[in-house]
Enzyme design. Structure first.
Site, PDB file in Angstrom:
ATOM      1  CB  SER A  92      -8.177   3.213   2.578  1.00 44.89           C
ATOM      2  OG  SER A  92      -7.377   2.666   3.617  1.00 44.89           O
ATOM      3  CE  LYS A 152      -3.967   1.820   2.628  1.00 42.76           C
ATOM      4  NZ  LYS A 152      -4.858   1.532   3.782  1.00 42.76           N
ATOM      5  CB  SER A 178      -8.382   0.267   5.437  1.00 46.99           C
ATOM      6  OG  SER A 178      -9.183   1.395   5.239  1.00 46.99           O
TER       7      SER A 178
HETATM    8  N1  GLN Z   1     -13.346   3.439   5.752  1.00 42.08           N
HETATM    9  C1  GLN Z   1     -12.846   3.854   7.032  1.00 42.08           C
HETATM   10  C2  GLN Z   1     -12.479   5.315   6.984  1.00 42.08           C
HETATM   11  O1  GLN Z   1     -12.743   5.912   5.992  1.00 42.08           O
HETATM   12  C3  GLN Z   1     -11.674   3.038   7.415  1.00 42.08           C
HETATM   13  C4  GLN Z   1     -10.411   3.462   6.772  1.00 42.08           C
HETATM   14  C5  GLN Z   1      -9.220   2.685   7.217  1.00 42.08           C
HETATM   15  O2  GLN Z   1      -9.326   1.640   7.879  1.00 42.08           O
HETATM   16  N2  GLN Z   1      -8.057   3.216   6.894  1.00 42.08           N
HETATM   17  O3  GLN Z   1     -11.948   5.872   7.899  1.00 42.08           O
END
Ligand code: GLN
Length: 446
Positions: free
Chosen positions: A127, A52, A151
């Protein structure tokens, strides 16, 4: 083979932001040489991996999918990256994500959205959408993602692959660009559970460079994969199969529970009564931490500086206005507000108290049960563009992953069926530092 596969598929999937073709070929040649000289094979010898793009890599762009960091070329490797290299994995490139890991669909990438390899009209989740899509598309053997509120698990579910969020503190965050430091955790995304155990083995462990790194003994994860789940006690939270959960997802989870029964495990309905407050508490806490963490992006130290500022304040203001996308700005504003004097007690402190109640919900269930099982997400992947104008709906996609993050416990998502050609994920949640039981149960089901 990895670069060939990327050549064939990435025009459609768009998982990668940066390819490391020269570096990967040099690393692979070096491994061949070491082997020819009589060297031992490392745990991940020669396996092509993707990262990532919020994990800093020496000499390889690390953008966090943000315009702010589009030119950021780090001078060091983060700890997890170092450990992958020490295990002799080959780094193929850097993967797309929602900007600064804020989002659940990859549509917040400031470059382009990654597509779901099962159906490119659909999102891969986020994400860590690039990290999940690349494994699903067969471009790399495994990838690393980061999980703050879901994410790793949610994109793994949407893309039909295996995603593990380890216990908070098990994998070092040194060299992971911080979003919400009390929640962020790196973990593997793989094709199967055995691979997940191997990659976790390579990246777990105490690191003095991360002040929240846990100083615990790292067990052998692969030896946990015995196939035996007889006598395992599973709690199934009623809140995870209730309102808002797609009936097809619920049916797939119930079918998985029947598999566990047939393998000699038992399950019962339990309650995590504070689940309904988790999303609200998370968005206060994660945004507060983000507003503080992202203060370092000021046009001085990292990334891109705006042209022709009038003075210093104007330089900060212009750099941040131009560098951050809309979702990142929304969170910085929300977090700054929640932390400001007069609102701190009402929002931030209250949310911290809710976090404790949520953690206690899990402690309570784990007094009687070995694992908690439910869906990873309320629905399968949605169509690209379907939720972009509606941040609240987008936030609710994480309703069953966020509580786990707030409690800091480990959870894995494994594929458990399909609805209309799109994968469904089963979430298996364990006690803190009990990744062995989580992996054992996931492996036995798989
Ligand atoms: N979708 C969640 C957010 O927007 C989780 C994101 C994540 O785990 N980085 O914060």
């Amino acid at each position: 083979a990895s670069f060939n596969r990327i050549g064939q598929t990435d025009e459609a999937v768009r998982a990668f932001l940066t390819l490391n073709e020269e570096g990967a070929r040099a690393a692979a040649a070096e491994l061949d040489k070491q082997l020819a000289d009589g060297g031992e094979r490392g745990l991940l010898f020669g396996l092509p991996a993707g990262l990532k793009d919020n994990m800093v890599t020496e000499g390889l762009l690390t953008t966090c999918a943000s315009q702010f960091l589009r030119n950021y070329d780090p001078i060091y490797d983060g700890t997890a990256v170092k450990k992958l290299k020490a295990a002799q994995s080959v780094l193929i490139g850097k993967l797309n994500m929602d900007e600064f890991a804020m989002g659940g669909s990859n549509e917040n990438s400031s470059f382009y959205p990654t597509r779901n390899p099962w159906n490119t009209d659909y999102v891969p989740g986020g994400s860590s959408g690039g990290s999940a899509a690349t494994v699903a598309a067969g471009q790399v053997y495994f990838s690393l993602g980061s999980d703050t509120g879901g994410s790793i698990r949610q994109p793994a579910a949407y893309c039909g692959v295996v995603g593990l969020k380890p216990t908070y503190g098990l994998v070092s965050r040194f060299g992971l660009v911080a979003f919400a430091s009390s929640l962020d955790q790196i973990g593997p995304i793989t094709k199967n559970v055995e691979d997940s155990a191997y990659v976790l083995q390579a990246i777990a462990g105490y690191d003095p460079m991360d002040s929240t790194s846990a100083n615990v003994e790292i067990p052998d994860y692969t030896s946990a994969l015995t196939g035996d789940v007889k006598g395992l006690r599973i709690g199934v939270p009623k809140e995870y199969l209730g309102q808002g959960i797609d009936p097809k997802v619920k049916e797939a989870v119930l079918a998985a529970l029947r598999v566990y029964e047939s393998l000699g495990a038992t399950w019962e309905e339990v309650s995590l009564p504070h689940t309904e407050y988790a999303v609200a508490a998370y968005y206060i806490l994660a945004s507060s931490e983000a507003s503080s963490n992202l203060a370092r992006f000021d046009g001085v130290r990292y990334g891109v500086r705006a042209d022709n500022p009038d003075n210093l304040i104007d330089m900060y203001r212009k750099s941040r206005s131009q560098g951050f996308g809309p979702e990142v700005k929304r969170r910085i504003m929300l977090g700054t507000y929640a932390l400001s004097s007069g609102y701190y007690d009402a929002y931030y402190l209250k949310a911290q108290k809710v976090r404790t109640l949520i953690k206690q919900d899990f402690d309570h269930v784990f007094e009687k049960y070995d694992l908690i099982i439910g869906p990873t997400a309320p629905t399968p992947a949605f169509r690209l563009g379907e939720q972009v104008g509606d941040p609240l709906t987008m936030y609710l996609n994480d309703i069953v992953t966020i509580p786990v993050s707030l409690a800091g416990v480990p959870a894995i998502s494994v594929p458990c069926g399909f609805a209309d050609g799109l994968p469904i994920g089963l979430q298996i949640i364990g006690k803190a530092f009990d990744e062995r039981t989580v992996l054992r149960a996931a492996h036995a089901y798989e």
